[in-house]
Design an enzyme around this catalytic site. Structure first.
Site, PDB file in Angstrom:
ATOM      1  N   HIS A 119       0.751  -1.355  -0.054  1.00  0.00           N
ATOM      2  CA  HIS A 119      -0.037   0.071   0.031  1.00  0.00           C
ATOM      3  C   HIS A 119       0.807   1.138  -0.138  1.00  0.00           C
ATOM      4  CE1 HIS A 119      -3.249  -2.667   1.113  1.00  0.00           C
ATOM      5  NE2 HIS A 119      -4.229  -1.621   0.743  1.00  0.00           N
ATOM      6  N   LYS A 123      -0.515   4.845   4.773  1.00  0.00           N
ATOM      7  CA  LYS A 123      -1.299   3.843   5.334  1.00  0.00           C
ATOM      8  C   LYS A 123      -0.854   3.677   6.656  1.00  0.00           C
ATOM      9  CE  LYS A 123      -3.988  -0.376   4.719  1.00  0.00           C
ATOM     10  NZ  LYS A 123      -5.098   0.171   5.167  1.00  0.00           N
TER      11      LYS A 123
END
Length: 230
Positions: A119, A123
């Site tokens: 990600h 995040k």
């Protein structure tokens, strides 16, 4: 006001039969609505669930990093309202989870299971909610509890991999929206099932599908596989 909150608002503008009743950030005043879509922070989930239940509004939760206490709050809300909670609202990811469950059920513990997720750098939780969703699918396929099988990190002299473990690895880099792979490997062959998100709007669209479902559903806890009839 986060990435997903903004994406949901953008998709709502073109959604037939749906309209935006209000938006709220932490501490803001709520308006009246049929469904609350919550992509906030784990620390807010329990309070949002209680407020939604009190208002009689169905609840769609896409917040990740939830604790046992958060899930207990969602269970309590599900006694009076429909609650759809998922680690990922993508149709493709939920199909992937169904495939992972079937593969894990078909292959014995001589096949190792490893879940890799990547990600963007912003995040804040790891493993991702989607990785945990896939881990739960693998564990269900094997008839075990994920907490008993999961290995979330390896560092140093770890010893040999134990049969039946479900491993997780998390990468954070740049602006990656979301990539997930589940590797099932024996000593002779390897199977990899994967999903790559190309546009954040796919999650927002899935949340709106869940909102339509929740608006007409009986009280209870639901996931996206229930919404999609998988």
């Amino acid at each position: 006001a986060g990435r997903m909150g903004r994406a949901v608002q953008a998709q709502l503008t073109a959604a037939d039969g749906l309209s935006l009743a209000f938006t709220a950030d932490r501490g803001d005043t709520w308006g009246a609505a049929d469904v609350l879509i919550d992509f906030s922070a784990p620390g807010s989930t329990a309070a949002h669930a209680a407020r939604a239940a009190e208002a009689g509004a169905a609840l769609v939760v896409g917040t990740t990093g939830l604790t046992d206490a958060d899930h207990a709050a969602l269970d309590a809300a599900g006694q009076t309202i429909a609650v759809v909670q998922a680690g990922n609202f993508s149709l493709g990811v939920n199909l992937l989870a169904a495939l992972v469950e079937k593969a894990a059920a078909a292959l014995d513990t001589g096949w190792d299971i490893e879940i890799l997720e990547t990600h963007h750098r912003h995040k804040v939780d790891a493993p991702s909610g989607t990785a945990l969703l896939l881990g739960e699918a693998a564990a269900k396929g094997r008839g075990v509890a994920l907490d008993d099988a999961a290995v979330r990190a390896r560092d140093g002299i770890t010893g040999e991999r134990k049969a039946g473990e479900i491993g997780f690895a998390s990468l954070r880099a740049g602006g990656v929206i979301g990539e997930h792979s589940v590797m099932l490997a024996s000593t002779a062959e390897r199977l990899t099932l994967s999903h790559h998100a190309e546009d954040r709007s796919l999650f927002a669209n899935g949340a709106l599908v869940a909102a339509r479902f929740a608006a007409g559903a009986a009280p209870g806890r639901y996931d996206m596989r229930a919404v999609l009839g998988l």
